[in-house]
Scaffold this motif. Structure first.
Motif, PDB file in Angstrom:
ATOM      1  N   PHE A   1      35.643  52.871  44.095  1.00  0.00           N
ATOM      2  CA  PHE A   1      36.251  52.315  45.311  1.00  0.00           C
ATOM      3  C   PHE A   1      37.504  53.087  45.727  1.00  0.00           C
TER       4      PHE A   1
ATOM      5  N   ILE B   1      43.184  53.561  46.887  1.00  0.00           N
ATOM      6  CA  ILE B   1      43.980  52.947  45.820  1.00  0.00           C
ATOM      7  C   ILE B   1      45.423  53.453  45.894  1.00  0.00           C
ATOM      8  N   GLU B   2      45.576  54.772  45.871  1.00  0.00           N
ATOM      9  CA  GLU B   2      46.938  55.334  45.943  1.00  0.00           C
ATOM     10  C   GLU B   2      47.608  54.979  47.264  1.00  0.00           C
TER      11      GLU B   2
ATOM     12  N   ILE C   1      37.085  51.433  39.198  1.00  0.00           N
ATOM     13  CA  ILE C   1      38.152  51.796  40.137  1.00  0.00           C
ATOM     14  C   ILE C   1      37.747  53.021  40.958  1.00  0.00           C
TER      15      ILE C   1
ATOM     16  N   GLY D   1      47.306  52.287  48.813  1.00  0.00           N
ATOM     17  CA  GLY D   1      47.603  50.856  48.891  1.00  0.00           C
ATOM     18  C   GLY D   1      46.864  50.164  50.023  1.00  0.00           C
ATOM     19  N   LEU D   2      45.622  50.558  50.245  1.00  0.00           N
ATOM     20  CA  LEU D   2      44.870  49.990  51.364  1.00  0.00           C
ATOM     21  C   LEU D   2      43.970  48.827  50.963  1.00  0.00           C
ATOM     22  N   LEU D   3      43.882  48.568  49.661  1.00  0.00           N
ATOM     23  CA  LEU D   3      43.000  47.488  49.206  1.00  0.00           C
ATOM     24  C   LEU D   3      43.744  46.596  48.230  1.00  0.00           C
TER      25      LEU D   3
END
Lengths: 369, 83
Positions: B65, B30-31, B62, B33-35
């Protein structure tokens, strides 16, 4: 602070409208003065505000709002039982946060809410794929639009005026086209049937009563009541960018046959929000609607296909087209989905967010809405 | 952290289903920015197919994942509850 999705709080509104202005309106971070008031009015303080079905914000670890999804609650009746529908829209996410699946998590959080039915009717193709990936469905019929042209040449210029490349040309030819349409109408009268009905204003209470009783095969329908119907029509009428809101009841020999609601821009293509009638009266109500719009100077009418309208529209020289908007639904009870997908639901543009004008209205004065 | 067979299969799904490089097991997806939203939904589909599980919408959090490791834990927990 961890990432979190939580209900919209009054303190968030400033950040939300700034994000909305940036993503859905001008691109600036400074929204016009009364956009925030309208968000409060629509999403925090409607007359039927329901704390169990709130609008949601996605907040990043710094406490910054990076996503928003608006919620409007609609009381409905399914097979005579009261249920709640949540209309979700105005989904915006901070561009830098899009690679963090902010939109999908917001949609997911909304879908698992306490509502019995979730509706959105202006979804993009991307949102459709996310929605279906999360277990929702597309209401295919409601993705189809209909069009009835009354003044062909004026329609062409009204259509092109919204296309940037042709806007100047369209404005230039309109003064020529309109009289030609007038001559054609005199040579070929009867392209719009003279109605055999009477029309008059209809009160919110009368409209709510009609919606509650119309349609023998309707299993799912709005159950608004006078106060909410009045409030909803006021909100719809306030979106002046779309034109004047015309709401009329249709009668024959004093007996109510149905009603319709549509936007009529000062010149141009009217947009139909709702047609309500028993199956046997739909044709008469459409004839009255078409005549009313034609008489008021509309070049054409557009609307959304609904099951009970399909055949009568087809019989009245309407053409069908992909509307460009995806209508999406989600419900835990498969019977509700089946009622919609099989055409036994009275769901119109009023039961969605298509008409909302947050992305259109200028909102430049405090009393703009 | 050592990779488990489940996390290896999840890593493989990034390559196979999402056309992305397999992230390290503890990388914060998440951090980092891969999804994006579509990739998340495609990953859910791929997980359901690969592991024969149904991921209930209610359990899609969240944090589940956030990394390959947390996805692997989540999948293992979902499979266990299903059995």
């Amino acid at each position: 602070m961890a990432r979190a999705i939580r209900p919209l709080d009054p303190d968030d509104v400033g950040q939300v409208v700034s994000l909305y202005e940036h993503v859905a309106r001008s691109g600036s971070r400074t929204p016009p003065s009364s956009l925030a008031d309208d968000f409060v009015h629509m999403f925090l303080e409607p007359p039927n505000a329901d704390p169990e079905l709130p609008s949601l914000v996605y907040v990043d670890p710094d406490g910054k709002v990076v996503g928003f999804i608006g919620s409007s609650v609609r009381p409905m009746a399914f097979e005579g039982v009261q249920i709640r529908a949540g209309v979700c829209g105005q989904l915006v996410t901070e561009p830098e946060a899009r690679r963090q699946a902010v939109g999908a998590f917001l949609i997911r959080e909304y879908l698992v809410g306490k509502q019995d039915l979730t509706i959105t009717d202006t979804a993009s193709e991307t949102v459709r794929r996310i929605w279906e990936g999360l277990g929702g469905e597309t209401s295919q019929l409601a993705c189809i639009g209909w069009l009835r042209v009354f003044r062909p040449l004026s329609f062409v210029s009204d259509y092109l005026v919204h296309r940037e490349r042709f806007a100047k040309l369209a404005l230039g030819v309109r003064p020529v086209f309109a009289p030609v349409d007038g001559i054609v109408a005199r040579i070929r009268p009867g392209s719009v049937a003279e109605p055999t009905t009477d029309r008059s204003a209809i009160t919110p209470d009368e409209l709510a009563t009609q919606i509650a009783s119309v349609g023998e095969n309707i299993r799912l329908r709005p159950a608004y009541g006078e106060e909410f119907m009045g409030w909803l029509l006021d909100q719809v009428a306030a979106v002046q960018t779309r034109g004047e809101l015309i709401v009329r009841g249709v009668r024959r020999d004093g007996a109510v046959l149905g009603s319709y609601a549509y936007y009529l821009p000062r010149r141009g293509i009217g947009q139909v929000l709702q047609v309500v009638a028993r199956e046997r009266d739909v044709g008469d109500v459409l004839d009255d609607l078409f005549h009313d719009a034609w008489h008021r100077g509309a070049s054409a009418l557009q609307g959304r296909v609904e099951a009970q309208l399909r055949e009568p529209l087809s019989d009245r020289r309407c053409v069908f087209h992909a509307s460009g908007y995806r209508a999406l639904i989600h419900a835990r009870d498969p019977r509700i989905l089946h009622a919609i997908q099989s055409g036994h639901a009275l769901l119109t543009r009023l039961e969605g967010e298509w008409w909302m004008g947050h992305h259109l209205e200028p909102f430049t004065s405090p009393d703009a809405r | 952290m050592a990779t488990s067979p489940t996390s290896e299969r999840v890593q493989h799904l990034f390559v196979e289903a999402l056309n992305k490089e397999a992230p390290a097991v503890e990388t914060d997806l998440i951090e980092g920015g891969l999804l994006d939203s579509l990739a998340l939904v495609e990953l859910i589909f791929a997980i359901e197919r690969e592991f024969g599980v149904t991921i209930p919408l209610e359990e899609l959090e969240i944090d589940s994942f956030r990394s390959v490791a947390s996805i692997a834990d989540f999948v293992a927990g979902t499979a266990e509850r299903a059995s």
